[in-house]
Scaffold this active site. Structure first.
Site, PDB file in Angstrom:
ATOM      1  N   ASP A   1      -2.841 -19.857 -17.574  1.00 57.00           N
ATOM      2  CA  ASP A   1      -2.003 -18.660 -17.823  1.00 57.00           C
ATOM      3  C   ASP A   1      -1.365 -18.146 -16.496  1.00 57.00           C
ATOM      4  O   ASP A   1      -1.759 -18.752 -15.344  1.00 57.00           O
ATOM      5  CB  ASP A   1      -2.933 -17.491 -18.142  1.00 57.00           C
ATOM      6  CG  ASP A   1      -2.417 -16.174 -18.468  1.00 57.00           C
ATOM      7  OD1 ASP A   1      -1.391 -16.243 -19.114  1.00 57.00           O
ATOM      8  OD2 ASP A   1      -2.980 -15.093 -18.196  1.00 57.00           O
ATOM      9  N   LYS A   2      -0.248 -17.298 -16.319  1.00 51.72           N
ATOM     10  CA  LYS A   2       0.114 -16.992 -15.324  1.00 51.72           C
ATOM     11  C   LYS A   2      -0.326 -15.586 -14.802  1.00 51.72           C
ATOM     12  O   LYS A   2      -0.969 -15.452 -13.711  1.00 51.72           O
ATOM     13  CB  LYS A   2       1.917 -16.784 -15.560  1.00 51.72           C
ATOM     14  CG  LYS A   2       2.516 -16.419 -14.116  1.00 51.72           C
ATOM     15  CD  LYS A   2       3.958 -16.380 -14.417  1.00 51.72           C
ATOM     16  CE  LYS A   2       4.230 -15.023 -15.083  1.00 51.72           C
ATOM     17  NZ  LYS A   2       4.045 -13.872 -14.337  1.00 51.72           N
TER      18      LYS A   2
ATOM     19  N   ARG B   1       7.161 -17.211 -22.887  1.00 53.86           N
ATOM     20  CA  ARG B   1       7.008 -16.366 -24.204  1.00 53.86           C
ATOM     21  C   ARG B   1       6.267 -17.071 -25.175  1.00 53.86           C
ATOM     22  O   ARG B   1       6.682 -17.201 -26.123  1.00 53.86           O
ATOM     23  CB  ARG B   1       8.547 -16.397 -24.462  1.00 53.86           C
ATOM     24  CG  ARG B   1       9.290 -15.490 -23.299  1.00 53.86           C
ATOM     25  CD  ARG B   1      10.152 -14.462 -24.252  1.00 53.86           C
ATOM     26  NE  ARG B   1      11.091 -13.881 -23.418  1.00 53.86           N
ATOM     27  CZ  ARG B   1      10.674 -12.783 -22.976  1.00 53.86           C
ATOM     28  NH1 ARG B   1       9.545 -12.134 -23.167  1.00 53.86           N
ATOM     29  NH2 ARG B   1      11.620 -11.903 -22.089  1.00 53.86           N
TER      30      ARG B   1
ATOM     31  N   THR C   1       2.977 -19.238 -20.389  1.00 54.20           N
ATOM     32  CA  THR C   1       2.602 -17.612 -20.266  1.00 54.20           C
ATOM     33  C   THR C   1       3.354 -17.088 -21.333  1.00 54.20           C
ATOM     34  O   THR C   1       4.191 -17.564 -22.008  1.00 54.20           O
ATOM     35  CB  THR C   1       3.464 -17.539 -18.873  1.00 54.20           C
ATOM     36  OG1 THR C   1       3.405 -15.950 -18.619  1.00 54.20           O
ATOM     37  CG2 THR C   1       4.635 -17.689 -18.718  1.00 54.20           C
TER      38      THR C   1
ATOM     39  N   LYS D   1       9.293   1.834 -24.124  1.00 53.48           N
ATOM     40  CA  LYS D   1       9.349   1.159 -22.953  1.00 53.48           C
ATOM     41  C   LYS D   1       8.925  -0.443 -23.498  1.00 53.48           C
ATOM     42  O   LYS D   1       7.876  -0.225 -24.368  1.00 53.48           O
ATOM     43  CB  LYS D   1       8.111   1.788 -22.186  1.00 53.48           C
ATOM     44  CG  LYS D   1       7.783   0.979 -20.913  1.00 53.48           C
ATOM     45  CD  LYS D   1       6.804   1.595 -20.181  1.00 53.48           C
ATOM     46  CE  LYS D   1       5.504   1.185 -21.058  1.00 53.48           C
ATOM     47  NZ  LYS D   1       4.192   1.867 -20.191  1.00 53.48           N
TER      48      LYS D   1
END
Lengths: 346, 1496
Positions: free
Chosen positions: B435-436, B978, B878, B758
């Site tokens: 994972d990032k 993504r 990620t 947001k």
């Protein structure tokens, strides 16, 4: 972590750090010798091994060579008896035969040897009752079928080993100036001391025959166990040396058992003198049935055992092999060293 | 059988259930039932108060259905332990086998050993396992007891008050009262709270590890109760779902006596295991108890995985079984023949007849013998292997735990091994899926830059300050001057507010006063307490922006005093104002006070003063007081609440003057609050995600601080204006599909309904107002913002867009109606809410965007580099933006600038547009590249692949996955952006299954859980984002960098140790059993053994077990420093070098040789002698022991003290045991009787001579082999070992050489492994874009890149970038270089081959597609990107296309064809256009070897 464990409140805010100890053991830094198996480091090893083996080998070979031994196969020489014994119904017929031979020098241990007699057969090995041989009257389950007779009389001793005891009688005569002198031989003291004194015990009774009352001899036996040596009370019954030795089952199908030792008296004080000898053999033990052979062996004994030179040769061979390898790898090492070949191969 | 049991159980419970239903109906009439299980098909549960008529309790059967709250995690009871444990143990096949063997011994015809004795080892092993299980179960029982006996307050009917009870006595339907900081004993429906708003905060750290507080709400109707909640009056029935393990879902409704229904949601449920915070007292009814609580349903025990090595080992165990069978068969046949040769009649005297006096027939004898020798040879199947491996692994885990290097001082956490049985898998990993966020990065968000209405505020000061922080600040002495400069800089900023200065001073003093340890401690504390450390909280505002904010505030103040409408503000200032309002309120941040910081710290002292938290909340929520005192505002709140229920009739009721009045009040309050704040300390923000906190802190830096949040109101403190209270009408929470969150508020100044949104820029940008009322200006802002967003992404910042929408009351009313419906629906509430959110989040007005930095963790690039050297392929999966991900990837050296980057992107994909042809093409290209690099041998081609989630979805389709994999396999690193959690796990699964590779997944968040579970080895980072990943993982490490040591050192060690141990086990047993086998040739295959049965049975267990265990635990083939320094050594594990299939056989052969030596040397030595069976067998046993131990000594690389001690111990032990055993008693051990054998042997020199020569001869070949191999063909590991003995200088020198060679070797490997299959499937048309990555690119390139991103129309204009031009240009550039031309020709040739194959296929499909293109409006794009520096792909593609253009114009290659079809019209002009453009900067391209070419 299960949830429940984290339910538990932990006492105090000043929790000890969870940092692991910095000990050599926990950090896997125990002092250690890390041998590098490279030619350079093991060269000495090869040479030392070689030197050691060759030395030992020479000693062993020399000592083995000093053994004097004579082995006489009498299973065919007494062919009549051998045929007689093939028929088990003739078990009680006496059969005598004699074997002549010439001896050059004195030997003091007399063995009988058997070939192809699988004393190490699994069921044979198991077929004994140590408790019975200690003079106890116990369950002899391992002895079956040589445990009891049909009528319920227990066999003494029971089991296949005891039943198949070597029952030839071998007497040695020395033909000295046309007179025949029986060589004096010791019947006792041939077995292990512990066997004679610890493992084998006659049943307690006022005399042996009563001790073995209610028992019968094994089917192959010609006489009862308490008649094995009628001359010597201490060599009779279960503690008979021949019996004890037979009960120590051999490791291979070809084996020898110590039968008699020379009693050094008179003519024989210096061992057996050179000359002609005759074995008088009472031929009882059948071997033809299993293509076996019977020998009688006279031999001396040295510190390194018998006349078998194998161990010495083995030492010599491996010693020289090690040395040779040592030289070879020395050569390789010297050649490589010039090249400096660390990390040559990636 | 278990299955049958289970189904039986199910059936009976069903019947019971049915019966219960009838009774339940009756009970309903009498309102007696406490609770009852609903029908199975109804899938709901009814809960009633237990206080109602307890006489009904005798209906026991009913109660059994619902679990009581007693926790029982134990597996056994005192009675059931033995049968159950044995039953479980016999699931292991080996145990069954050994018991079978032991039982065989009881058959008289077969028995080999004393039957009781033969049982001993099996019993021993079963007992060891049983004791282990028992101990585990007992500790579980103890902790259960502890939890069961915790106390809580339960309402008692008799005493009419809450009395203290044990947890285990709590039943469903009970009323439980909880105080602050108490742990919730069961899943409780919240019915009352001391909080006036009916709120309750809980901390779910125990459950999911999330450290922020969560709000829970009293069931709506009970909120309106005037009086205190009285359980006795509770007559409602609660209908809710059956117990399930979904923590984030709870649905049900409560039926009141009046027949009214109220929906119940997860906001109403208090979950077991959580802690009550910030709330004085709550009460509720128990819905689920004990094992039906969500917490316990979620709690699956430890997982058992089978490691690769163990699988391989099992295969070899099967081989052993086969060998055993062959040996037994051989013996059996041999025995049959042996018996047969004596004939029927002439039975030899030593062939003992059966107990019945009859001899066995040869056939029967051989059958019996077969079984006998199975017993005799049983040792070949290593009985102790499994137990030994378990012990070794536990010890290995212990040592990994103890490693200081895997301890993180900052978080005071160390590595956790959660799976005990896959340690050696760590040494064989081939693929790392990481994972990032939070894994590679800190997941500590630092606000870096922002852009508001198209103007960028770069926050340079902030950046500088951060840069200073990044320097190691451990030297506390230097901290003071640093802080000094900080405050200086602060004061330089003319518009700096006092508060900021104060803040920085406070940090300064903190830093100055604190000793080193204290500072450390403080930092630890701050990490525990909130997401934000001082570093992230202190933001130096950008002066320009600050000025604007102040200006804006001033205007507002003026306007307020003059009662002007807000619209007089200039649009920009308006945007600035709204921007900060949005930053402040568009979140779920909870405000707490610092002196009572986070309860998590206090978790350990449960009796901490509670009241003060409450005080603090009160004190620091001035608006709340205002609301309480001001009748008008509270009435407005009330109306808004009623509005929820009754629609929108009262919407317009609030008047402007009341708002203004409120405002004034607020401002006064706010001022006092401002004055009060510094003395009392700062407010602390607790956010669900670190981004939110970072934004709130950023807003605070601009004096726009969030001071209080209630469920329906947010208070914001503004300069000049004081505190503004926004009435929060709705909060539309964040979800990963929408990728945004919104709040709907009523603006206190304008009284408008505002939606602040947001979210990720990709989604928010699409939701902006399509029709632009403000015309060009807005459009410009938008494109500018997009540009900046791209810039941020390039810098590796996380971008968020902030947008706003002003709703008219009618619009809002419309929406509200549906939204309320959605909220109150029970069936598919989530989905309806989602839809509802989609309806309101549109037509947004863009305010600005923020860039938040997520800093890389320490040592990530080094770790990645070193892992890569170790031959691990690292894929980053990620959910982040592609640009961000790519840049992080560059930052952590995952991607290199001299690497070819292939980027696969699909835009809006309607039908089955496949990347198939692209993959084909890429294969062709890479092949040609590789061939070229082969022929040249000079340049190294490294590929990197970047793929986004949408494309990944297609790549993972069955038809394509092989292609994708083939491509990805060749790439040095793969970056999937993504991607959804599911995709992550699919990728891992794909690699794991298709490549049969060992995979490791590492992640820290809940979105990595599926990936972690799928991978062979799951690693969790016990970082910021909760415990879910850790709970799912096999290993949990504090930091990413710890992976290096975990894999390279511990993984390698564990693997090599275990591999060696397993091999040794096989060898040892085979060697020992072979001795017995050879003996069969000399005993008529009768199954007798010269080795005493006791030795035979206990040899493995006692004499030869411990040294190998010690080796298995502590041996170090290569020291840790070398393993770290030379990561390449890790490859030995990947290639399974330590335990290859042939090694098993080599060991078997060696075992055979050694046993031959060990057998025949004593055989010939004692041949034809009076030796008896055990006097001969004992030396053999001794020799075997010596040989086995010395063999281990050769194989052991480190002879540390324990090992040596144990070797001596074993030899001495053997002699001691032998002597004692042989002297013990003459009759004890029938049938064997080795009395006094050892004693006698030890007086015989032959014994010693035999025992010396045999091991020497037996081991000489292996010793020689090891020596020669160590010198002539040393493995990498052996070289590594040699390295450790060298001096450090030589070592480094050698290492550099090594690395150079390594890279060359890698290239060759890459080329070797390359195999190509050109696709023959129908190819769809596609457009490929060959584009340079921006880093060394000229500004122009960068610019154009951005523009392309901005809009589809732009894209067509610019990326119609006619390839021929670029190519021609490139070719021209290239031609003069003579070296290049050779390369080119080779590559050229190859691609032509490749394309001509594809060509024929593409012809048919190009035409239909062209029409599709028109419809899609060029949104259909695929990109192939390559880095500039060695743009091989680029070169080849360009060359090929240009050549095709020139030579075979009509022949359609894939590239050419698409070009032709797609842009028939456009081509000419665009090419001209581009030509001009390109010609403008040919030198740039030349210089950088950098070309941008596009195929469309």
């Amino acid at each position: 972590m299960k949830n429940k464990t984290s339910f538990l409140p932990k006492e105090g805010e000043a929790q000890p750090s969870r940092c692991p100890d910095n000990s050599a053991f926990k950090q896997q830094r125990l002092p250690a010798w890390k041998p590098q198996l490279t030619i350079a480091s093991v060269l000495s090893c090869f040479f030392l091994t070689g030197a050691f083996c060759i030395t030992v080998g020479v000693c062993l070979v020399l000592s083995a060579n000093s053994v004097r031994e004579i082995q006489i196969d009498y299973s065919d020489k007494c062919s009549d008896c051998s045929k007689l014994r093939e028929n088990s119904s003739n078990w009680n017929k006496e059969c005598q035969c004699s074997v002549n031979f010439t001896l050059k020098e004195g030997d003091i241990f007399m063995y009988y040897g058997l070939q192809n007699f699988y004393q190490n057969h699994r069921r044979y090995v198991m077929s004994r009752s140590d408790a019975q041989l200690l003079g106890r009257n116990v369950n002899r389950s391992y002895c079956a079928p040589f445990s009891t007779y049909r009528n319920g009389t227990p066999m003494a001793p029971c089991g296949a080993i005891a039943n198949s005891i070597f029952n030839d009688t071998i007497d040695l005569f020395y033909n000295h100036n046309s007179s025949v002198i029986q060589v004096p031989l010791l019947k006792t003291g041939n077995s292990w001391w512990t066997d004679k004194n610890v493992k084998f015990r006659n049943p307690d009774s006022y005399n042996l025959s009563s001790a073995f009352a209610g028992t019968a001899r094994p089917p192959y036996w010609q006489k009862a166990v308490y008649l094995l040596d009628e001359e010597d009370e201490r060599n009779n019954g279960y503690v008979n040396d021949d019996f004890i030795i037979w009960m120590r089952v051999s490791a291979f199908a070809t084996f020898r058992n110590l039968y008699r030792r020379l009693r050094r008296v008179r003519h024989f004080a210096e061992g057996l003198p050179a000359g002609n000898y005759t074995f008088h053999i009472s031929y009882n033990f059948p071997v033809a049935r299993f293509k076996g052979r019977k020998h009688v062996i006279l031999s001396t004994v040295v510190w390194s055992g018998g006349s078998n030179p194998f161990l010495g040769i083995a030492y010599l061979v491996s010693g020289s092999a090690a040395t040779l390898t040592g030289f070879v790898i020395t050569g390789i090492h010297l050649k490589l060293r010039k090249k400096k070949t660390y990390f040559q191969k990636q | 059988q278990t299955g049958i049991f289970q189904s039986l159980l199910v059936r009976t419970t069903q019947q019971q259930g049915n019966r219960k239903i009838h009774r339940g109906e009756r009970a309903l009439q009498h309102t007696t039932a406490r609770a009852c299980a609903g029908k199975k098909e109804s899938k709901t549960r009814l809960v009633r108060s237990s206080l109602l008529l307890p006489e009904a309790e005798p209906e026991k059967s009913k109660r059994t259905v619902l679990a009581c709250n007693r926790l029982k995690t134990t597996k056994y009871t005192a009675l059931s332990f033995l049968p159950k444990n044995l039953f479980e143990q016999f699931h292991r096949l080996a145990n069954v086998y050994f018991v079978f063997i032991a039982l065989l011994n009881f058959v008289p015809a077969v028995n080999a050993f004393q039957p009781e004795l033969a049982l001993a080892p099996v019993l021993f092993i079963l007992a060891v396992t049983a004791i282990k299980d028992l101990w585990e179960d007992y500790s579980r029982y103890r902790s259960d007891q502890e939890i069961n006996h915790m106390e809580c307050l339960v309402y008692s009917r008799n005493e009419k008050k809450y009395i203290s009870r044990y947890w285990k006595e709590v039943k469903v339907g009970d009323f439980v009262q909880l105080r602050c900081n108490e742990i919730i004993p069961a899943d409780i429906l919240l019915l009352s709270s001391s909080d006036p708003d009916g709120l309750c905060h809980i901390e779910t750290a125990n459950l999911d590890g999330e450290t922020n507080l969560k709000q829970r709400q009293v069931v709506r109707r009970f909120l309106e109760l005037d009086s205190e909640f009285d359980p006795l009056k509770f007559t409602s029935v609660i209908e809710c779902e059956k117990p399930n393990n979904d923590l984030s879902r709870f649905r049900g409704y409560i039926i009141h006596k009046s027949g009214k229904k109220d929906g119940l949601f997860k906001e109403n449920l208090l979950l077991r295991g959580c802690t009550i915070r910030n709330t004085e007292e709550v009460a509720g009814i128990v819905i689920y108890a004990g094992h039906e609580t969500k917490a316990l349903l979620n709690n699956n025990g430890p997982r058992y995985k089978r490691s690769k090595l163990e699988r391989q080992m099992n295969a070899d165990v099967l081989w052993c079984v086969l060998i055993l069978l062959i040996m037994c068969l051989f013996s059996a046949i041999g025995h049959g023949l042996w018996v047969w040769q004596y004939g029927e009649k002439k039975k030899p005297i030593f062939d003992v007849p059966g107990p019945d006096g009859k001899y066995l027939s040869p056939v029967l004898a051989s059958v019996y013998l077969f079984l006998t020798v199975i017993i005799v040879f049983q040792v070949l199947i290593p009985i102790s292997l499994y137990v030994s491996i378990e012990i070794v692994k536990i010890c290995q885990v212990y040592f990994i735990h103890q490693d200081k290097d895997l301890y993180d001082e900052e978080t005071d956490s160390q590595l956790q091994c959660r799976a005990l049985n896959i340690t050696e898998d760590l040494g064989q990993v081939q693929f790392i899926f990481s994972d990032k966020t939070g894994t590679l990065t800190e997941n500590k968000m630092v606000f870096r830059r922002c852009t508001v209405s198209g103007i960028e505020y770069s926050h340079d000061d902030n950046a500088k300050r951060l840069a200073m922080y990044q320097e190691p600040d451990s030297e506390e002495e230097e901290a003071a001057p640093k802080a000094g400069t900080l405050s200086q800089r602060d004061s330089i900023c003319s518009h700096q507010s006092i508060k900021v200065i104060h803040r920085s001073q406070s940090t300064k003093t903190h830093r100055r006063t604190g000793s080193r340890a204290e500072a450390k401690r403080a930092s630890i504390l701050s990490k525990h307490t909130a997401f934000s450390s001082p570093m992230e909280k202190d933001i130096t505002p950008d002066p320009r922006l600050l000025e604007k904010v102040n200006e804006c505030a001033k205007h507002l103040e003026v306007m307020r005093s003059h009662e002007q409408p807000l619209s007089h503000l200039s649009p920009e200032l308006c945007d600035v104002f709204d921007f900060f309002i949005a930053l402040t309120i568009c979140n779920t941040v909870v405000v707490t006070a610092p002196n009572q910081p986070r309860q998590k710290v206090n978790r350990f002292e449960l009796k901490s003063p509670v009241k003060t938290i409450e005080d603090f909340i009160r004190r620091f929520t001035p608006s709340r007081l205002t609301a309480g005192s001001n009748s008008s505002s509270s009435s407005s709140l009330a109306t808004s609440k009623s509005m929820h229920r009754f629609g929108l009739s009262t919407l317009s009721s609030t008047s402007t003057d009341s708002t203004l009045l409120k405002l004034e009040e607020n401002s006064q309050q706010g001022r006092t609050a401002v004055g009060g704040t510094p003395e009392e300390g700062e407010l602390r923000y607790e956010a669900e995600s670190p981004d939110e906190a970072a934004l709130v802190y950023a807003a605070r830096a601009y004096n726009c601080s969030l001071v209080g949040r209630l469920s329906d109101q947010v208070s914001v403190e503004l300069p000049h204006l004081g505190t503004l209270s926004f009435e929060v009408l709705h909060t539309l929470g964040f979800d990963s599909i929408r990728k945004r969150m919104s709040v709907v508020v009523r603006h206190p100044l304008t009284d408008e309904i505002n939606v602040y949104t947001k979210g990720a820029d990709s989604v928010v940008m699409d939701l902006l107002l399509p029709y632009d009322p403000r015309g060009k200006h807005q459009k410009k802002i938008r494109s500018k913002t997009q540009n900046y967003l791209n810039l941020y992404a390039v810098d590796g910042l996380r971008t968020l867009c902030i947008a706003k929408r002003v709703l008219s009351k009618e619009e809002y009313g419309c929406w509200l109606k549906t939204h309320l419906e959605a909220e109150s629906s029970i069936e598919n509430r989530e989905e309806l809410l989602f839809q509802s959110a989609l309806r309101i989040e549109k037509n947004l007005h863009l305010l600005g965007a923020t860039g938040i930095e997520d800093r890389l963790q320490d040592g990530v690039p080094e770790t990645i580099a070193s892992l890569r050297k170790a031959g691990l392929q690292i894929w980053v999966l990620t959910g982040d933006k592609q640009e961000t991900a790519v840049n992080i990837a560059y930052a952590c050296k995952l991607l290199d600038h001299d690497e070819e980057i292939i980027t696969l992107n699909t835009f809006s994909n309607p039908s089955e547009l496949l990347i198939f042809p692209v993959l084909n093409l890429l294969q062709a290209v890479t092949k040609s590249l590789l061939i070229r690099s082969n022929t040249q041998g000079t340049r190294l081609i490294v590929l990197g692949l970047v793929i986004d989630g949408r494309t990944l979805a297609y790549a993972l389709e069955p038809a394509l996955e092989d292609k994708f994999l083939a491509l990805a396999k060749r790439c040095r690193s793969v970056l999937c952006c993504r991607s959804t959690p599911l995709q992550k796990s699919m990728v891992v699964k794909l690699v794991r299954d298709k490549l049969k590779a060992m995979t490791l997944a590492i992640g820290d968040g809940a979105n990595d859980v599926s990936m972690i579970q799928v991978a062979d080895v799951g690693v969790g980072i016990s970082g910021q984002e909760g415990m879910q990943a850790v709970m799912a993982s096999d290993f949990a490490i504090p930091r990413f960098r710890h992976l290096e040591k975990l894999l390279l050192v511990h993984g390698h060690w564990c693997y090599s140790r275990l591999a060696n141990m397993v091999l040794y086990f096989f060898y040892k047993n085979a060697m020992f059993v072979a001795l017995l086998f050879w003996y069969q040739f000399y005993c008529g295959f009768s199954g007798s053994s010269m080795i005493d049965q006791w030795y035979l049975i206990f040899f493995n267990l006692f004499f030869s077990s411990l040294p190998q265990l010690i080796t298995g635990v502590l041996d170090k083939d290569v020291p840790a420093e070398v393993l770290i320094a030379v990561p390449q050594l890790y490859k030995s594990g990947q290639n399974m070098e330590e335990y290859q299939p042939h090694m098993f056989w080599m060991n078997m052969i060696d075992a055979m040789y050694q046993s031959l030596v060990c057998f025949f040397i004593p055989y010939f030595t004692y041949y034809d002698s009076e030796v008896d069976i055990f006097s001969w067998g004992t030396p053999i046993t001794t020799i075997a022991l010596f040989t086995i131990i010395l063999h281990l000594a050769i194989e052991t690389k480190t002879w540390h003290i324990l090992f040596l001690a144990d070797i001596y111990k074993n030899i001495i032990l053997f002699f001691f045991v032998a002597l004692v055993y042989n002297a013990s008693c003459p009759v004890c051990h029938p049938p064997s009787n080795p009395y006094w054998t050892m004693e006698r042997l030890m007086g015989d020199p032959v014994f010693y001579f035999t025992c010396i020569i045999s091991p020497v001869v037996a081991l000489l070949p292996r010793f020689l082999y090891r020596t020669l191999q160590g010198t002539l063909f040393p493995t990498q590991l052996q070289l590594g070992r040699q390295l450790s003995k060298l001096s450090p200088e030589t070592r480094t020198q050698l290492l550099t050489e090594l690395n150079v060679k390594e890279t060359i070797r890698q290239t060759q490997l890459l080329a070797d492994s390359f195999s190509l299959s050109l696709g023959s499937n129908a190819s769809h048309c596609y457009r490929a874009k060959n584009q340079s990555t921006p880093l060394p690119a000229s500004p122009q390139t960068r610019e154009s890149l951005f523009r392309e991103h901005t809009k589809a129309e732009h894209k067509t204009d610019q990326t119609a970038a006619a390839s021929p031009q670029g190519a021609v240009l490139y070719e021209e550039n290239k031609l003069p270089s003579s070296a290049g031309s050779l390369e080119r020709s080779v590559g050229f040739h190859d691609v032509r081959c490749g394309t001509s194959e594809v060509e024929s296929l593409s012809v048919g499909t190009t035409l239909p597609w062209s029409s599709a293109v028109d419809q899609e409006d060029f949104s259909l794009l695929k990109w192939i990107t390559s880095t500039p520096l060695f743009s091989h792909i680029g070169t080849v593609l360009q060359v090929s296309s240009s050549s095709l253009q020139n030579e075979t114009r009509d022949s359609i290659c894939v590239l050419g064809s698409s070009l032709h079809v797609d842009f028939k019209g456009l081509k000419e002009e665009s090419s001209n256009c581009l030509q001009d453009k390109m010609k403008g900067t040919p030198t740039d391209h030349c210089k950088n070897e950098n070309s941008e070419t596009t195929f469309l």
